[in-house]
Design an enzyme around this catalytic site. Structure first.
Site, PDB file in Angstrom:
ATOM      1  N   SER A   1       0.824  -1.099  -0.123  1.00  0.00           N
ATOM      2  CA  SER A   1      -0.089   0.084  -0.146  1.00  0.00           C
ATOM      3  C   SER A   1       0.837   1.235  -0.003  1.00  0.00           C
ATOM      4  O   SER A   1       2.050   1.168   0.679  1.00  0.00           O
ATOM      5  CB  SER A   1      -0.868   0.210   1.260  1.00  0.00           C
ATOM      6  OG  SER A   1      -1.366   1.157   1.271  1.00  0.00           O
TER       7      SER A   1
ATOM      8  N   TYR B   1      -2.467  -0.172  10.732  1.00  0.00           N
ATOM      9  CA  TYR B   1      -2.500  -0.666   9.238  1.00  0.00           C
ATOM     10  C   TYR B   1      -1.190  -0.437   8.451  1.00  0.00           C
ATOM     11  O   TYR B   1      -0.650  -1.238   7.839  1.00  0.00           O
ATOM     12  CB  TYR B   1      -3.704  -0.081   8.436  1.00  0.00           C
ATOM     13  CG  TYR B   1      -3.925  -0.430   7.048  1.00  0.00           C
ATOM     14  CD1 TYR B   1      -4.456  -1.886   6.892  1.00  0.00           C
ATOM     15  CD2 TYR B   1      -3.568   0.451   6.232  1.00  0.00           C
ATOM     16  CE1 TYR B   1      -4.398  -2.273   5.692  1.00  0.00           C
ATOM     17  CE2 TYR B   1      -3.735   0.122   4.940  1.00  0.00           C
ATOM     18  CZ  TYR B   1      -4.187  -1.103   4.451  1.00  0.00           C
ATOM     19  OH  TYR B   1      -4.166  -1.761   3.302  1.00  0.00           O
TER      20      TYR B   1
END
Ligand SMILES: NC(=O)c1ccc[n+]([C@@H]2O[C@H](COP(=O)([O-])OP(=O)(O)OC[C@H]3O[C@@H](n4cnc5c(N)ncnc54)[C@H](OP(=O)(O)O)[C@@H]3O)[C@@H](O)[C@H]2O)c1
Length: 237
Positions: free
Chosen positions: A143, A155
């Site tokens: 990501s 995250y």
């Protein structure tokens, strides 16, 4: 096309194939001539996708990526069914809950570490022997959150770990012919988010980058692809 010189379609495993980026990638890969293995926990969604894509092009395997034995069994099933595995897209992942390091529920951290880090690591561990035999291709969904600082985001920390695993495994695989690509999307409008996202990518935008990496000749190793939505136009008065 998956391979102009090989009449047998190549086989791509996609984890997290039941929705979002994984589903879009599976659809695009089949359109490009691949046979796909769809892996996730939602058996009903996977089965519906197989019916859509055709049983000659896709098979579904229900798997929880946090269970290593499940993943080993998945690879055995693939090899029994197709006799080969050419590419693996370790894409299954999950998001967290608000609150940051000061307040987020720790159970959400455990889930993210288990799915995003260990799940992807187990996928590598279960598939690398086979990928080495086929001089295959490993792709990991990282990501932009795994390349930049996000305040209070576990995250983001899990995706930094995915980036690190991608870099580390590429070095481990040097000389084996296996290529490793990190796919690093910005915001993508998928069920990952509860609300529709403004100014975001579509899952197909990310799928196209996966197919771009997969379609390179064996001599070309795409290390990472960071894909972001074009910033919104400035509002005119
Ligand atoms: N959406 C974004 O903005 C964005 C941006 C950058 C990176 N990413 C990453 O992209 C990947 C795909 O996310 P998405 O946006 O496509 O979200 P999504 O639509 O929610 O898809 C997540 C996929 O992961 C699967 N999954 C979750 N936990 C699993 C488990 N324990 N075992 C097996 N499969 C599991 C889900 O299937 P089941 O629930 O059926 O198991 C689903 O197929 C994730 O790694 C995510 O972190 C997303």
């Amino acid at each position: 096309m998956s391979d102009a010189n090989d009449s047998t379609p190549k086989v791509l495993l996609v984890t997290g194939a039941s929705s979002g980026i994984g589903e879009a990638t599976a659809r695009m890969a089949v359109a490009d001539g691949w046979q796909v293995v769809l892996a996730a926990r939602s058996a009903d969604k996977l089965q519906a996708l197989v019916e859509d894509l055709g049983v000659d092009n896709a098979m579904a395997i229900t798997v929880d990526v946090t269970d290593y034995e499940d993943q080993v069994a998945m690879v055995e099933t693939i090899l029994k069914h197709y006799g080969r595995l050419d590419a693996v897209f370790a894409n299954a992942g999950t998001g967290g809950e608000p609150g940051g390091f000061s307040g987020a529920p720790v159970a959400s951290w455990e889930t993210m570490v288990n799915v995003n880090i260990l799940g992807a690591a187990y996928t590598m561990r279960a598939t690398l022997d086979t990928l080495k035999q086929h001089q295959g291709h490993l792709l990991l969904t990282g990501s932009v959150a795994g390349r930049r600082t996000l305040a209070g985001s576990m995250y983001s920390a899990t995706k930094w770990a995915v980036s690190a695993m991608g870099y580390g495994v590429r070095e481990e695989l040097r000389g084996t012919g296996v290529r490793v690509t990190l796919i690093e999307p910005g915001p993508v409008d998928t069920p990952f988010f509860d609300e529709p996202m403004e100014n975001s990518l579509r899952p197909e935008d990310v799928a196209r980058t996966v197919l771009f990496a997969l379609s390179q000749p064996k001599s070309v190793d795409i290390h990472e692809l960071m894909v972001l939505p074009t910033p919104a136009l400035d509002k005119q008065d």
